[in-house]
Design a protein around this motif. Structure first.
Motif, mmCIF file in Angstrom:
data_model
loop_
_atom_site.group_PDB
_atom_site.id
_atom_site.type_symbol
_atom_site.label_atom_id
_atom_site.label_comp_id
_atom_site.label_asym_id
_atom_site.label_seq_id
_atom_site.Cartn_x
_atom_site.Cartn_y
_atom_site.Cartn_z
ATOM 1 N N HIS A 51 0.832 -1.208 0.000
ATOM 2 C CA HIS A 51 0.000 0.000 0.000
ATOM 3 C C HIS A 51 0.863 1.253 0.000
ATOM 4 O O HIS A 51 0.600 2.202 -0.764
ATOM 5 N N VAL A 52 1.902 1.281 0.831
ATOM 6 C CA VAL A 52 2.762 2.464 0.911
ATOM 7 C C VAL A 52 3.561 2.638 -0.379
ATOM 8 O O VAL A 52 3.761 3.763 -0.854
ATOM 9 N N ALA A 53 4.010 1.522 -0.967
ATOM 10 C CA ALA A 53 4.735 1.604 -2.237
ATOM 11 C C ALA A 53 3.824 2.113 -3.344
ATOM 12 O O ALA A 53 4.207 2.984 -4.141
ATOM 13 N N ALA A 54 2.605 1.589 -3.394
ATOM 14 C CA ALA A 54 1.650 2.038 -4.411
ATOM 15 C C ALA A 54 1.269 3.491 -4.195
ATOM 16 O O ALA A 54 1.027 4.233 -5.152
ATOM 17 N N ASN A 55 1.230 3.915 -2.930
ATOM 18 C CA ASN A 55 0.932 5.313 -2.626
ATOM 19 C C ASN A 55 2.016 6.235 -3.177
ATOM 20 O O ASN A 55 1.715 7.318 -3.705
ATOM 21 N N ALA A 56 3.278 5.808 -3.083
ATOM 22 C CA ALA A 56 4.365 6.614 -3.645
ATOM 23 C C ALA A 56 4.207 6.737 -5.154
ATOM 24 O O ALA A 56 4.386 7.822 -5.722
ATOM 25 N N ASP A 57 3.860 5.640 -5.809
ATOM 26 C CA ASP A 57 3.629 5.686 -7.251
ATOM 27 C C ASP A 57 2.476 6.629 -7.585
ATOM 28 O O ASP A 57 2.543 7.401 -8.548
ATOM 29 N N ALA A 58 1.407 6.549 -6.775
ATOM 30 C CA ALA A 58 0.227 7.382 -7.022
ATOM 31 C C ALA A 58 0.531 8.861 -6.797
ATOM 32 O O ALA A 58 0.116 9.724 -7.586
ATOM 33 N N LEU A 59 1.249 9.172 -5.730
ATOM 34 C CA LEU A 59 1.634 10.564 -5.499
ATOM 35 C C LEU A 59 2.584 11.040 -6.589
ATOM 36 O O LEU A 59 2.589 12.223 -6.948
ATOM 37 N N GLY A 60 3.356 10.107 -7.142
ATOM 38 C CA GLY A 60 4.211 10.459 -8.271
ATOM 39 C C GLY A 60 3.412 10.933 -9.470
ATOM 40 O O GLY A 60 3.868 11.804 -10.230
ATOM 41 N N ASN A 61 2.208 10.394 -9.621
ATOM 42 C CA ASN A 61 1.322 10.875 -10.691
ATOM 43 C C ASN A 61 0.957 12.341 -10.465
ATOM 44 O O ASN A 61 0.896 13.134 -11.415
ATOM 45 N N LEU A 62 0.719 12.701 -9.202
ATOM 46 C CA LEU A 62 0.385 14.098 -8.902
ATOM 47 C C LEU A 62 1.602 15.002 -9.056
ATOM 48 O O LEU A 62 1.466 16.171 -9.440
ATOM 49 N N VAL A 63 2.785 14.480 -8.772
ATOM 50 C CA VAL A 63 4.011 15.249 -9.026
ATOM 51 C C VAL A 63 4.135 15.527 -10.516
ATOM 52 O O VAL A 63 4.471 16.649 -10.936
ATOM 53 N N HIS A 64 3.851 14.516 -11.330
ATOM 54 C CA HIS A 64 3.888 14.698 -12.786
ATOM 55 C C HIS A 64 2.877 15.761 -13.217
ATOM 56 O O HIS A 64 3.175 16.606 -14.072
ATOM 57 N N TRP A 65 1.693 15.734 -12.636
ATOM 58 C CA TRP A 65 0.652 16.727 -12.919
ATOM 59 C C TRP A 65 1.183 18.118 -12.596
ATOM 60 O O TRP A 65 1.038 19.055 -13.402
ATOM 61 N N ALA A 66 1.761 18.264 -11.399
ATOM 62 C CA ALA A 66 2.276 19.574 -10.996
ATOM 63 C C ALA A 66 3.429 20.030 -11.892
ATOM 64 O O ALA A 66 3.552 21.216 -12.214
ATOM 65 N N ALA A 67 4.262 19.093 -12.304
ATOM 66 C CA ALA A 67 5.438 19.452 -13.095
ATOM 67 C C ALA A 67 5.098 19.808 -14.534
ATOM 68 O O ALA A 67 5.736 20.674 -15.136
ATOM 69 N N THR A 68 4.085 19.141 -15.088
ATOM 70 C CA THR A 68 3.793 19.304 -16.518
ATOM 71 C C THR A 68 2.475 20.003 -16.812
ATOM 72 O O THR A 68 2.268 20.468 -17.937
ATOM 73 N N GLY A 69 1.576 20.044 -15.822
ATOM 74 C CA GLY A 69 0.245 20.580 -16.074
ATOM 75 C C GLY A 69 -0.691 19.561 -16.691
ATOM 76 O O GLY A 69 -1.873 19.843 -16.905
ATOM 77 N N GLU A 70 -0.177 18.352 -16.968
ATOM 78 C CA GLU A 70 -0.991 17.287 -17.555
ATOM 79 C C GLU A 70 -1.782 16.586 -16.453
ATOM 80 O O GLU A 70 -1.208 16.058 -15.504
ATOM 81 N N ARG A 71 -3.102 16.592 -16.570
ATOM 82 C CA ARG A 71 -3.952 15.988 -15.540
ATOM 83 C C ARG A 71 -3.654 14.493 -15.424
ATOM 84 O O ARG A 71 -3.869 13.725 -16.359
ATOM 85 N N THR A 72 -3.160 14.083 -14.263
ATOM 86 C CA THR A 72 -2.773 12.691 -14.041
ATOM 87 C C THR A 72 -3.296 12.255 -12.676
ATOM 88 O O THR A 72 -2.687 12.549 -11.651
ATOM 89 N N PRO A 73 -4.438 11.570 -12.627
ATOM 90 C CA PRO A 73 -5.011 11.154 -11.338
ATOM 91 C C PRO A 73 -4.079 10.235 -10.556
ATOM 92 O O PRO A 73 -3.227 9.540 -11.139
#
Length: 211
Positions: A51-73
């Motif tokens: 769960h914690v590992a998957a959470n890091a991957d999921a938060l990484g999607n939001l980092v990508h969103w913040a970095a690129t502006g591309e909506r990534t849930p």
């Protein structure tokens, strides 16, 4: 009780500290220990790690969103989130530890790479809340700190978590639960009670699990 004010810098420090605690606690677990029950009902320690590992991957999607502006849930669906947790019962101890470490390192690197402008960009959490990217370290800090305790190895307790983190956690959960008062007791025990975890407070009402 100490106030729960926090800054983005605080949250990043707590996320790093919690990650170290979690990785240290998981590092010593062999196959049998990692697949033994955690303190969370129905979850093995492997489920917690996954769960914690998957959470890091999921938060990484939001980092990508913040970095690129591309909506990534965070997650494509609730099923995807559940599948990540379920991996905890199928992967070996080595695979789980590798995933936990690699995902944490990748998330930390992504956060470190955000510019001031990118930190201010808004993203949407899995619960549908719109937040600035500056909230992401706090979201991660909660996961790694609380779940380090949930492993139930006896290595990490709420008393081992940063005091500032505990104060901020108490303030947040108190507000989310709509509580106006808190029982008397040590800060780590109050935090554990509010989070629905085992505690030593006398006569405190039972609360359901949080996080």
């Amino acid at each position: 009780m100490t106030g729960g004010a926090r800054t983005p810098a605080d949250a990043r420090a707590w996320a790093r500290a919690g990650t170290e605690l979690l990785l240290d606690a998981a590092a010593g677990l062999d196959e049998a220990a990692l697949h033994a029950p955690s303190t969370l009902p129905g979850w093995s320690r492997g489920h917690v790690v996954a769960h914690v590992a998957a959470n890091a991957d999921a938060l990484g999607n939001l980092v990508h969103w913040a970095a690129t502006g591309e909506r990534t849930p965070m997650y494509a669906s609730a099923e995807e989130r559940a599948a990540g947790i379920a991996k905890g019962g199928t992967l070996s101890a080595g695979e789980l530890r590798s995933w936990l470490t690699a995902s944490a390192d990748k998330l930390a690197a992504g956060l470190d790479g955000l510019t001031d402008e990118q930190w201010r960009r808004e993203v949407v959490t899995a619960q549908g809340r719109t937040v600035a990217a500056t909230e992401l370290p706090w979201m991660r800090a909660r996961e790694v700190c609380v779940h380090a305790v949930d492993l139930g190895t006896g290595v990490v307790a709420f008393a081992d978590l940063p005091r500032g983190f505990l104060a901020a956690l108490v303030e947040e959960i108190r507000g989310r639960r709509g509580l106006t008062g808190l029982p008397e007791g040590p800060l780590p025990e109050v935090a554990a009670w509010l989070a629905g975890r085992p505690h030593s407070l006398a006569d405190a009402p039972v609360l359901g699990p949080w996080l």
